[in-house]
Design a protein around this motif. Structure first.
Motif, PDB file in Angstrom:
ATOM      1  N   SER A  13       7.887  -3.954  15.020  1.00 32.22           N
ATOM      2  CA  SER A  13       8.212  -2.762  14.238  1.00 32.22           C
ATOM      3  C   SER A  13       8.249  -3.124  12.755  1.00 32.22           C
ATOM      4  O   SER A  13       8.870  -4.116  12.362  1.00 32.22           O
ATOM      5  N   LEU A  14       7.558  -2.320  11.934  1.00 35.23           N
ATOM      6  CA  LEU A  14       7.510  -2.538  10.489  1.00 35.23           C
ATOM      7  C   LEU A  14       7.823  -1.221   9.774  1.00 35.23           C
ATOM      8  O   LEU A  14       7.445  -0.144  10.240  1.00 35.23           O
ATOM      9  N   ARG A  15       8.520  -1.331   8.635  1.00 35.88           N
ATOM     10  CA  ARG A  15       8.877  -0.149   7.843  1.00 35.88           C
ATOM     11  C   ARG A  15       8.459  -0.385   6.397  1.00 35.88           C
ATOM     12  O   ARG A  15       8.592  -1.486   5.865  1.00 35.88           O
ATOM     13  N   ALA A  16       7.940   0.674   5.759  1.00 34.46           N
ATOM     14  CA  ALA A  16       7.540   0.612   4.352  1.00 34.46           C
ATOM     15  C   ALA A  16       7.986   1.889   3.661  1.00 34.46           C
ATOM     16  O   ALA A  16       7.999   2.964   4.267  1.00 34.46           O
ATOM     17  N   SER A  29       5.088   6.885  12.441  1.00 33.99           N
ATOM     18  CA  SER A  29       5.888   8.054  12.076  1.00 33.99           C
ATOM     19  C   SER A  29       6.111   8.045  10.568  1.00 33.99           C
ATOM     20  O   SER A  29       6.295   6.976   9.965  1.00 33.99           O
ATOM     21  N   TYR A  30       6.089   9.240   9.956  1.00 32.10           N
ATOM     22  CA  TYR A  30       6.246   9.378   8.505  1.00 32.10           C
ATOM     23  C   TYR A  30       7.341  10.380   8.215  1.00 32.10           C
ATOM     24  O   TYR A  30       7.261  11.540   8.621  1.00 32.10           O
ATOM     25  N   ASP A  31       8.396   9.920   7.534  1.00 38.74           N
ATOM     26  CA  ASP A  31       9.498  10.776   7.108  1.00 38.74           C
ATOM     27  C   ASP A  31       9.235  11.184   5.662  1.00 38.74           C
ATOM     28  O   ASP A  31       9.462  10.404   4.732  1.00 38.74           O
ATOM     29  N   ALA A  32       8.722  12.409   5.469  1.00 40.39           N
ATOM     30  CA  ALA A  32       8.351  12.848   4.124  1.00 40.39           C
ATOM     31  C   ALA A  32       9.563  12.982   3.218  1.00 40.39           C
ATOM     32  O   ALA A  32       9.476  12.737   2.010  1.00 40.39           O
ATOM     33  N   ALA A  33      10.730  13.393   3.768  1.00 43.43           N
ATOM     34  CA  ALA A  33      11.923  13.547   2.939  1.00 43.43           C
ATOM     35  C   ALA A  33      12.412  12.201   2.423  1.00 43.43           C
ATOM     36  O   ALA A  33      12.733  12.047   1.251  1.00 43.43           O
ATOM     37  N   ALA A  34      12.476  11.208   3.325  1.00 41.33           N
ATOM     38  CA  ALA A  34      12.907   9.859   2.916  1.00 41.33           C
ATOM     39  C   ALA A  34      11.761   9.035   2.370  1.00 41.33           C
ATOM     40  O   ALA A  34      11.984   7.944   1.852  1.00 41.33           O
ATOM     41  N   ARG A  35      10.513   9.543   2.499  1.00 37.46           N
ATOM     42  CA  ARG A  35       9.314   8.851   2.029  1.00 37.46           C
ATOM     43  C   ARG A  35       9.237   7.452   2.653  1.00 37.46           C
ATOM     44  O   ARG A  35       9.081   6.442   1.971  1.00 37.46           O
ATOM     45  N   THR A  36       9.319   7.408   3.987  1.00 40.12           N
ATOM     46  CA  THR A  36       9.337   6.158   4.737  1.00 40.12           C
ATOM     47  C   THR A  36       8.294   6.212   5.849  1.00 40.12           C
ATOM     48  O   THR A  36       8.192   7.206   6.562  1.00 40.12           O
ATOM     49  N   VAL A  37       7.524   5.126   5.991  1.00 41.85           N
ATOM     50  CA  VAL A  37       6.531   4.990   7.049  1.00 41.85           C
ATOM     51  C   VAL A  37       7.008   3.906   8.015  1.00 41.85           C
ATOM     52  O   VAL A  37       7.386   2.805   7.579  1.00 41.85           O
ATOM     53  N   THR A  38       7.012   4.196   9.323  1.00 40.63           N
ATOM     54  CA  THR A  38       7.394   3.232  10.349  1.00 40.63           C
ATOM     55  C   THR A  38       6.220   3.032  11.299  1.00 40.63           C
ATOM     56  O   THR A  38       5.647   3.996  11.802  1.00 40.63           O
ATOM     57  N   ASP A  88       0.825  -1.211   0.000  1.00 43.22           N
ATOM     58  CA  ASP A  88       0.000   0.000   0.000  1.00 43.22           C
ATOM     59  C   ASP A  88       0.857   1.258   0.000  1.00 43.22           C
ATOM     60  O   ASP A  88       0.603   2.205  -0.763  1.00 43.22           O
ATOM     61  N   VAL A  89       1.878   1.302   0.859  1.00 41.94           N
ATOM     62  CA  VAL A  89       2.734   2.492   0.943  1.00 41.94           C
ATOM     63  C   VAL A  89       3.529   2.677  -0.347  1.00 41.94           C
ATOM     64  O   VAL A  89       3.705   3.796  -0.834  1.00 41.94           O
ATOM     65  N   ALA A  90       4.017   1.564  -0.935  1.00 43.28           N
ATOM     66  CA  ALA A  90       4.787   1.661  -2.179  1.00 43.28           C
ATOM     67  C   ALA A  90       3.948   2.225  -3.311  1.00 43.28           C
ATOM     68  O   ALA A  90       4.464   2.903  -4.203  1.00 43.28           O
ATOM     69  N   SER A  91       2.630   1.979  -3.300  1.00 43.95           N
ATOM     70  CA  SER A  91       1.751   2.451  -4.373  1.00 43.95           C
ATOM     71  C   SER A  91       1.332   3.896  -4.184  1.00 43.95           C
ATOM     72  O   SER A  91       0.818   4.512  -5.120  1.00 43.95           O
ATOM     73  N   THR A  92       1.538   4.454  -3.002  1.00 42.62           N
ATOM     74  CA  THR A  92       1.033   5.796  -2.686  1.00 42.62           C
ATOM     75  C   THR A  92       2.048   6.862  -3.085  1.00 42.62           C
ATOM     76  O   THR A  92       3.183   6.829  -2.632  1.00 42.62           O
ATOM     77  N   PRO A  93       1.668   7.824  -3.924  1.00 46.51           N
ATOM     78  CA  PRO A  93       2.599   8.897  -4.310  1.00 46.51           C
ATOM     79  C   PRO A  93       2.702   9.948  -3.217  1.00 46.51           C
ATOM     80  O   PRO A  93       1.899   9.965  -2.273  1.00 46.51           O
ATOM     81  N   PRO A  94       3.680  10.854  -3.307  1.00 49.62           N
ATOM     82  CA  PRO A  94       3.768  11.956  -2.350  1.00 49.62           C
ATOM     83  C   PRO A  94       2.476  12.770  -2.360  1.00 49.62           C
ATOM     84  O   PRO A  94       1.897  13.034  -3.396  1.00 49.62           O
ATOM     85  N   GLY A  95       2.013  13.132  -1.183  1.00 51.90           N
ATOM     86  CA  GLY A  95       0.762  13.868  -1.067  1.00 51.90           C
ATOM     87  C   GLY A  95      -0.446  12.980  -0.940  1.00 51.90           C
ATOM     88  O   GLY A  95      -1.537  13.458  -0.624  1.00 51.90           O
ATOM     89  N   GLY A  96      -0.300  11.666  -1.163  1.00 49.88           N
ATOM     90  CA  GLY A  96      -1.430  10.749  -1.066  1.00 49.88           C
ATOM     91  C   GLY A  96      -1.503  10.008   0.244  1.00 49.88           C
ATOM     92  O   GLY A  96      -2.362   9.127   0.401  1.00 49.88           O
ATOM     93  N   LEU A  97      -0.610  10.314   1.197  1.00 50.31           N
ATOM     94  CA  LEU A  97      -0.566   9.596   2.470  1.00 50.31           C
ATOM     95  C   LEU A  97      -0.819  10.551   3.620  1.00 50.31           C
ATOM     96  O   LEU A  97      -0.256  11.647   3.679  1.00 50.31           O
ATOM     97  N   THR A  98      -1.704  10.128   4.561  1.00 48.34           N
ATOM     98  CA  THR A  98      -2.002  10.935   5.745  1.00 48.34           C
ATOM     99  C   THR A  98      -1.939  10.049   6.977  1.00 48.34           C
ATOM    100  O   THR A  98      -2.321   8.878   6.935  1.00 48.34           O
ATOM    101  N   VAL A  99      -1.424  10.603   8.067  1.00 43.77           N
ATOM    102  CA  VAL A  99      -1.394   9.918   9.360  1.00 43.77           C
ATOM    103  C   VAL A  99      -2.522  10.499  10.204  1.00 43.77           C
ATOM    104  O   VAL A  99      -2.555  11.705  10.465  1.00 43.77           O
ATOM    105  N   SER A 102      13.997  -5.415  -0.679  1.00 45.63           N
ATOM    106  CA  SER A 102      15.321  -5.595  -0.063  1.00 45.63           C
ATOM    107  C   SER A 102      16.220  -6.285  -1.080  1.00 45.63           C
ATOM    108  O   SER A 102      16.082  -7.483  -1.320  1.00 45.63           O
ATOM    109  N   PRO A 103      17.102  -5.556  -1.778  1.00 47.90           N
ATOM    110  CA  PRO A 103      17.397  -4.125  -1.620  1.00 47.90           C
ATOM    111  C   PRO A 103      16.268  -3.246  -2.137  1.00 47.90           C
ATOM    112  O   PRO A 103      15.390  -3.719  -2.850  1.00 47.90           O
ATOM    113  N   ALA A 104      16.317  -1.955  -1.760  1.00 49.78           N
ATOM    114  CA  ALA A 104      15.242  -1.052  -2.152  1.00 49.78           C
ATOM    115  C   ALA A 104      15.293  -0.702  -3.635  1.00 49.78           C
ATOM    116  O   ALA A 104      14.264  -0.400  -4.228  1.00 49.78           O
ATOM    117  N   LEU A 105      16.458  -0.739  -4.252  1.00 52.10           N
ATOM    118  CA  LEU A 105      16.592  -0.395  -5.670  1.00 52.10           C
ATOM    119  C   LEU A 105      17.700  -1.246  -6.268  1.00 52.10           C
ATOM    120  O   LEU A 105      18.767  -1.387  -5.675  1.00 52.10           O
TER     121      LEU A 105
END
Length: 377
Positions: free
Chosen positions: A183-186, A162-171, A71-82, A323-326
């Motif tokens: 603990s999970l990270r996406a 927690s959401y790091d908008a610069a790194a685009r990471t959700v924990t 779900d997080v991988a499919s969401t573009p910037p601006g499409g995620l809210t906590v 894993s790896p991310a890219l």
């Protein structure tokens, strides 16, 4: 008389029962056996409690690990809210909301996903609501979490986000009733709202002549000369001379000197050849879908075949398994057919469903396919 006495004495000795020593020995043995049995029962009961706790933790991990990364991988910037108001479904407190659109064969579908916390019999459950195409589906991701109490904030247990908008990471950190934490990270991989405009077409110089070439027709230069000559005549008084050259006087009228025009030159036409840029006409993954194992590695290798047109050189296949991310793979072949292999027993692919692939030529993205193939569990 004597025989009756012996018989009675013999019967008395046969019915005398257990001695004190024998009774103490039996009680001791029974005590040892009972102690052993109680110790075994206690161990089983203790293991059952810890086993149930671990099973509950595994169910929590499995539910979130299946859906959160995808779900997080499919969401573009601006499409995620906590937090905030639920973007889909109702009945609970939204802890995470996501929205994105997918374009498949010209048909655009908008997905809205809401992770909501619900109080069920004094404990907190996490449910996933999905709205797409006019339908809503709901599934339970986690149970056995302590009650939230007087409300929920992103930093308060049992659900901390927690959401790091610069790194685009959700924990996400989940605290269970036994005090254990998961603990999970996406990571967000959808750049739909940050892609720059497409670059202009690449125009390369024409290749060296290796065969029949474009024929151009060159018209030879044309020279045109125009001259005007007036025959001299004899006049009274004789000819006269001016600073511009000889003139002829006819009956007292002075005519201009003879004029000669410069030759006119016609240049040959020029021909410009434009070569189309590198483009991908098809991308095929075999097999499709690709099955993965319980450790998230591919069960079998998958071959990616790309067909191109134009001057394509040094193509690279780029993908984001998790894993790896890219990861980048140099494609082999050419000039019009290229291949690369997604290896088995190597990368860890998080989540299931559609996967994206990119074909790169240097820093130029030749193709970005958001639904190149599908992964199944």
């Amino acid at each position: 008389m004597s025989k009756r006495h012996d018989s009675a004495a013999s019967g008395s000795r046969g019915d005398r029962g257990f001695s004190l020593v024998e009774l103490v020995l039996v009680i001791s043995v029974v005590g040892v056996i009972a102690g052993t049995i109680m110790a075994g029962v206690s161990a089983v009961l203790g293991n059952e409690k810890s086993t149930m706790a671990r099973l509950s933790e595994q169910r929590t991990i499995q539910g979130f690990a299946t859906w959160l990364p995808a779900d997080v991988a499919s969401t573009p910037p601006g499409g995620l809210t906590v937090g905030g108001s639920p973007v889909c479904g109702s009945g609970g407190t939204q802890v995470l909301g996501m929205q994105w659109s997918e374009n498949v064969d010209g048909s655009v579908t908008t997905y809205r996903v809401s992770y909501q916390a619900v109080d069920v019999n004094g404990e907190t459950h996490v449910r996933r609501h999905v709205c797409a195409g006019g339908t809503t589906t709901t599934s339970t991701l986690a149970t056995d979490l302590p009650a939230m109490g007087g409300g929920w904030t992103p930093t308060s247990p049992p659900i901390q986000i927690s959401y790091d908008a610069a790194a685009r990471t959700v924990t996400v950190v989940l605290t269970q009733r036994n005090g254990d934490t998961v603990s999970l990270r996406a990571d967000q991989y959808n750049p739909a709202e940050t892609l720059p405009p497409p670059p202009p077409p690449v125009v390369l110089p024409p290749p060296p002549h290796t065969g029949p070439a474009t024929t151009s027709t060159t018209t030879p230069p044309t020279t045109t000369t125009t001259s005007t000559t007036i025959a001299p005549t004899t006049t009274v008084g004789g000819p006269t001379t001016t600073d511009g050259g000889p003139t002829t006087t006819v009956e007292g009228t002075t005519l201009p000197p003879t004029t000669t025009l410069a030759p006119t030159t016609t240049l040959p036409p020029t021909t410009t050849t434009t070569i189309p840029p590198c483009a991908v006409t098809s991308l095929v993954v075999v097999p499709n879908p690709v099955q993965k194992k319980s450790n998230d590695q591919l069960k079998d290798s998958a071959t990616v075949t790309v067909t191109t047109t134009g001057p394509c050189v040094g193509l690279v296949l780029r993908y984001t398994p998790g894993s790896p991310a890219l990861k980048n793979i140099t494609m082999s072949g050419g000039p019009n057919t290229w291949t690369a292999v997604l290896p088995k027993n190597s990368d860890r692919w998080y989540g299931v469903g559609p996967q994206e692939l990119r074909v790169m030529m240097g820093t130029l993205t030749v193709l970005w396919s958001y639904n190149a193939f599908e992964i199944t569990q």
